[in-house]
Design a protein around this motif. Structure first.
Motif: not given
Length: 149
Positions: A22-23, A50-51, A69-72, A119-121
């Protein structure tokens, strides 16, 4: 390698009634299709693209920020149908799609490459029937093809 990148305000992947990725807020939902002709260079190019793709608004409303940049969150979903060709006839051909055994390994390598940069994958589940839910923010949808770089 082909990817459909969507800027989302939320997205999730469900397998057999269980959310597997999930995002929860601003992020990217990426449908990723691997083709037989793809190389490590294709995966590396896409994993770096992509990042850093600047499709989030800055303070002036311009698309000038990346998911970093948006820490998504980046939600990567394997999708062999992106390798489909439907120019002739009515039924798509998937001859160009990478074979499942190799594709599963290559997708895992791709995920690792993206995570090494950011790492937020989260991911979908390879070779399963997935229910993908998203709220496309914008809408913003970008088509990337590593062969067209």
């Amino acid at each position: 390698m082909r990817c459909v990148v969507q800027r989302v305000s939320e997205a999730s992947v469900e397998v057999e009634g269980v959310v597997r990725g999930r995002s929860p807020g601003a992020g990217l939902l990426v449908l990723a299709g691997l083709e037989e002709a793809d190389t490590a260079d294709d995966l590396r190019w896409m994993s770096e693209k992509l990042p850093h793709l600047r499709i989030f608004a800055d303070d002036q409303g311009k698309m000038n920020r990346s998911v970093v940049d948006v820490c998504g969150t980046i939600l990567l979903v394997p999708n062999f149908t992106l390798a489909g060709e439907a120019a002739r006839g009515r039924r798509p051909s998937f001859e160009n799609a990478m074979k499942p055994e190799r594709s599963e390994q290559e997708f895992a390598s791709f995920v690792a490459m993206v995570r090494a940069i950011y790492p937020k994958v989260e991911t979908g589940v390879f070779r399963t029937h997935m229910r993908v839910s998203l709220v496309n923010d914008g809408p913003v949808t970008i088509w990337l093809d590593s062969k067209a770089r």
